[in-house]
Design an enzyme around this catalytic site. Structure first.
Site, PDB file in Angstrom:
ATOM      1  N   ASP A 138       0.825  -1.214   0.000  1.00 18.73           N
ATOM      2  CA  ASP A 138       0.000   0.000   0.000  1.00 18.73           C
ATOM      3  C   ASP A 138       0.859   1.264   0.000  1.00 18.73           C
ATOM      4  OD1 ASP A 138      -2.325   1.484   0.105  1.00 18.73           O
ATOM      5  OD2 ASP A 138      -3.090   0.528   1.922  1.00 18.73           O
ATOM      6  N   ASP A 146     -10.826   1.832  -3.101  1.00 16.98           N
ATOM      7  CA  ASP A 146     -11.351   1.555  -1.762  1.00 16.98           C
ATOM      8  C   ASP A 146     -12.871   1.510  -1.776  1.00 16.98           C
ATOM      9  OD1 ASP A 146      -9.082   1.140  -0.335  1.00 16.98           O
ATOM     10  OD2 ASP A 146      -8.899   3.187   0.426  1.00 16.98           O
TER      11      ASP A 146
HETATM   12  C1  GLA Z   1      -5.677   2.055   2.334  1.00 15.03           C
HETATM   13  C2  GLA Z   1      -6.101   0.857   1.497  1.00 15.03           C
HETATM   14  C3  GLA Z   1      -7.151   0.072   2.243  1.00 15.03           C
HETATM   15  C4  GLA Z   1      -6.618  -0.365   3.568  1.00 15.03           C
HETATM   16  C5  GLA Z   1      -6.142   0.851   4.362  1.00 15.03           C
HETATM   17  C6  GLA Z   1      -5.441   0.416   5.642  1.00 15.03           C
HETATM   18  O1  GLA Z   1      -6.674   2.985   2.421  1.00 15.03           O
HETATM   19  O2  GLA Z   1      -6.558   1.267   0.253  1.00 15.03           O
HETATM   20  O3  GLA Z   1      -7.556  -1.039   1.474  1.00 15.03           O
HETATM   21  O4  GLA Z   1      -5.563  -1.276   3.370  1.00 15.03           O
HETATM   22  O5  GLA Z   1      -5.245   1.631   3.615  1.00 15.03           O
HETATM   23  O6  GLA Z   1      -5.011   1.504   6.362  1.00 15.03           O
END
Ligand code: GLA
Length: 723
Positions: A474, A544
């Site tokens: 990420d 997301d």
């Molecule tokens: C980002 C990712 C999510 C999750 C969060 C965790 O927003 O896109 O899928 O993993 O971080 O903090």
């Protein structure tokens, strides 16, 4: 495939369906001559009157240069358009002038040093043309490389700038520019959006002046994507000329068009010149990222299918390029930061019973990370939550017959961590300026080798210790106050690009050290969904936003350039956490199944009927995944134009066809719709799986599939099998 007509001094780059041509004028200048449908006849000798937008141009000395189609232009020679490259020389001058020097044609395609790129394999019909240009006064060489994927119908370009003269500053260097002859009726298509609303389609007329999409965020971003297409005004999915550009790069970019007063249009794509300046000492060179150019005479559908196949088969690499990937459950939306080992095992137990094969532990498993304001950088287990460490948890997950996967955000650090306390200068920042926090975190300075090496060692340690078979990588903030404590003042303009080079080195090392791990990239959802990342990791968390209706648009837009096989797509709980919408479990499964299928919820909270649907959906996915991910994708109805989204997938042998139809909202007294299928065998008969209904391929393509948008969350997934 690549030929040079010596008599007329014209280069032809031919794919099965496309010709790209450039010609040498007067032994001196390289002019763009043509890009489009494959030419049968040859072009004549390059004559200024043939390729200029104003007749009777006398010579290059007057301001006629402003209308000439330069293959790669530089600033300062009466060509006032957006330049392909700009320099500041040791004498302070900024004018450069490139002349043609020579060329080579070779079989195959060399890799780009330190940068991701498409590649070829033995047996592929791929050739590379390198054309040498030179600024004789300043002793600078510009090498243009073109690789032609004959069967895949794509042409890639990159540029290498070699300084043989005094120290210079490279102020910009596009990966590709193309000058189109008068084309006022064309439109510019690009993908933009925001967090949770990535890659929506925007289409606008090409008006006089400059129009571009850009990222200065340090990543390709959710706001714009390094992809543009110039389309005929009436081009649609099946008709019209489309000229597309995609950059294999994950950092700051610019991509756009400039229309001059004579209706000439220069398209360009490359690293964003803002805050970019590379010092080239004598003997140094600079390599631009690769641009992938695709022409389609048959609309956007064909353009996308070309990108999909190229990226699936000759950009993505490694064990998981061709093999079946995982059906995973991720605990993020199930628990957020509120979990411990037992809770994760509980989620996994239920998931394994419906056929899910991988349990992914998301954010919050390490050091002081119990909310999003601390812990990033201190990559060791939180023993309160995971008393048996990652090893112990992985063992319990493996005992259920499942794989174990883990989330990392290795490019970041929170200020409260040991890592930050020990190395406060390891962050991207500019001396004397307060570094901005974003999601309570700073960006680690990947332009530094020591930082990259530290991350490689830390991650390698964790990945070797526990049985981790999947990694979600990420990256959750944009970069501000760009600068580095490592580089001296003269090199600060290199930091943003060097960051990306550092990232690519880390990814290359980690992914080749752990070839059996499936890597998925992520950046606050889909803020780094680009071809650069797909070279290292074959799939990306698309957004997301996992609401099924929002995903229709996000996935449809993403599919302009990127294959469904690269899109992570999960079923999540309702009301949806991002938009509060309630959709049926069926619809959520059908929408997610088009991508890399997974779940983002605690199945212990599902009803028996939902569990049954999940189990069936996984079985269907295991049966049909090949068609979704290796078949041809046809977009039949756009969610941007109506409430119906129809996407069809056709297996290579045309024996299996999947039609997905999903509606975003129902219509009272809805009219009968007939959705025309594409790409079927028109002489064959197809049965609808699970029924005794039969249709001719020609019927489905000309009369269509009957559909009425009369119910909320209406979702259909119909499988046709050739008899
Ligand atoms: C980002 C990712 C999510 C999750 C969060 C965790 O927003 O896109 O899928 O993993 O971080 O903090």
């Amino acid at each position: 495939m690549i030929t040079f007509d010596r008599e007329n001094e014209v280069f032809y780059l031919n794919t099965d369906r496309t010709t790209y041509a450039m010609g040498v004028w007067n032994g001196e200048k390289l002019f763009h001559r043509y890009w489009g449908k494959r030419l049968v006849n040859r072009l004549g000798k390059t004559d200024l009157n043939d390729c200029v937008w104003r007749p009777h141009v006398a010579d290059l000395g007057d301001n006629s240069s402003d209308v000439l189609p330069f293959e790669y232009s530089t600033y300062g020679n009466a060509d006032m358009r957006f330049p392909s490259a700009e320099f500041t020389f040791a004498d302070g001058s900024r004018v450069s002038n490139l002349t043609y020097k020579g060329y080579e044609i070779t079989d195959g395609k060399p890799a780009l040093d330190g940068l991701p790129s498409t590649y070829c394999e033995v047996g592929d019909k791929v050739q590379t043309l390198t054309v040498h240009l030179e600024d004789a006064l300043q002793n600078v060489e510009v090498v243009l490389s073109y690789s032609v994927f004959e069967q895949l119908d794509a042409i890639t370009r990159n540029v290498k700038i070699i300084n043989n003269g005094e120290r210079l500053l490279l102020d910009s260097a596009m990966s590709a520019t193309v000058d189109f002859y008068g084309s006022p009726e064309r439109e510019l298509l690009h993908l933009d959006g925001s967090w949770a609303r990535e890659r929506h389609i925007t289409r606008q007329p090409i008006t006089p002046g400059n129009q571009s999409v850009n990222s200065r965020y340090g990543c390709s971003s959710s706001f714009h994507n390094p992809f543009i297409a110039l389309c005929d005004k009436n081009a649609d999915e099946k008709h019209g000329n489309v000229y597309a550009f995609n950059l294999v790069y994950s950092g700051n970019f610019t991509a756009g068009v400039e229309r001059n007063p004579y209706n000439g249009v220069r398209a360009y794509i490359g690293i964003n010149p803002t805050n970019f300046q590379f010092v080239l000492e004598k003997g140094d060179s600079f390599q631009t990222p690769e641009a992938v150019l695709v022409y389609s005479a048959n609309g956007l559908g064909e353009m996308s299918r070309i990108y999909h196949k190229l990226y699936r088969t000759r950009l993505c690499r490694g064990k998981y390029r061709d093999s079946e990937r995982f059906v995973l459950v991720n605990n993020w939306e199930a628990t957020y930061f509120d979990f411990n080992e037992d809770k994760i095992v509980e989620i996994a137990e239920r998931a394994s019973k419906v056929g899910i094969d991988t349990m992914v532990l998301d954010d919050g498993w390490f050091s002081s990370r119990i909310s999003d304001d601390n812990g990033l950088g201190d990559w060791y287990e939180n023993r309160d939550r995971l008393p048996n460490g990652l090893e112990g948890l992985a063992k319990r997950i493996n005992a259920l017959g499942m794989r174990f996967g883990l989330w990392f955000e290795p490019e970041m650090v929170n200020p409260g961590t040991e890592l930050f306390k020990n190395h406060p200068d390891w962050i991207i920042h500019t001396k004397g300026r307060k570094p901005s926090l974003n999601r309570h975190q700073y960006t680690l300075d990947y332009s530094r080798d020591d930082v990259c090496d530290y991350i490689i060692d830390t991650l390698s340690g964790i990945l070797s210790r526990a049985n981790i078979e999947y990694v979600k990588w990420d990256m959750n903030r944009c970069m501000s106050e760009p600068g580095s404590a490592f580089w001296d003042g003269a090199h600060q303009g290199e930091v943003m690009h060097r960051y990306i080079l550092g990232l690519y080195r880390v990814l290359e090392t980690i992914t080749s050290r752990f070839p059996n791990v499936l890597f998925e990239s992520c950046a606050g959802g889909g803020a780094r969904f680009d071809a650069g990342m797909l070279y290292y990791m074959p799939q990306t968390w698309t957004s997301d936003d996992s609401d099924a209706v929002e995903r229709l648009k996000i996935q449809y837009g993403t599919s302009m350039a990127y294959p469904f096989s690269s899109m992570g797509a999960h079923v999540s709980a309702v009301p949806n956490h991002q938009v509060g919408r309630i959709t049926s479990f069926d619809m959520r499964c059908n929408v997610a199944m088009m991508g890399q299928f997974g779940f983002e919820l605690d199945l212990n909270k599902c009803t028996d009927a939902e569990l049954e649907t999940a189990e069936q959906a996984i079985k269907t996915y295991r049966k049909l995944g090949e068609v979704f991910h290796k078949g041809d994708c046809h977009r039949l109805r756009s969610p941007f134009e109506s409430d119906i989204c129809a996407i069809e997938f056709v297996s290579e042998d045309k024996n299996t066809v999947i039609l997905t139809v999903n509606c975003s909202k129902p219509m009272p007294s809805a009219p009968d719709e007939y959705i025309l299928l594409e790409g079927l065998d028109e002489t064959a008969v197809y049965t609808v799986e699970g029924t005794d209904r039969r249709f001719g391929g020609d019927y489905l393509m000309n009369v269509g599939w009957h559909y009425v948008n009369n119910a909320d969350s209406k979702t259909e997934m119909t499988v046709f099998k050739k008899v």
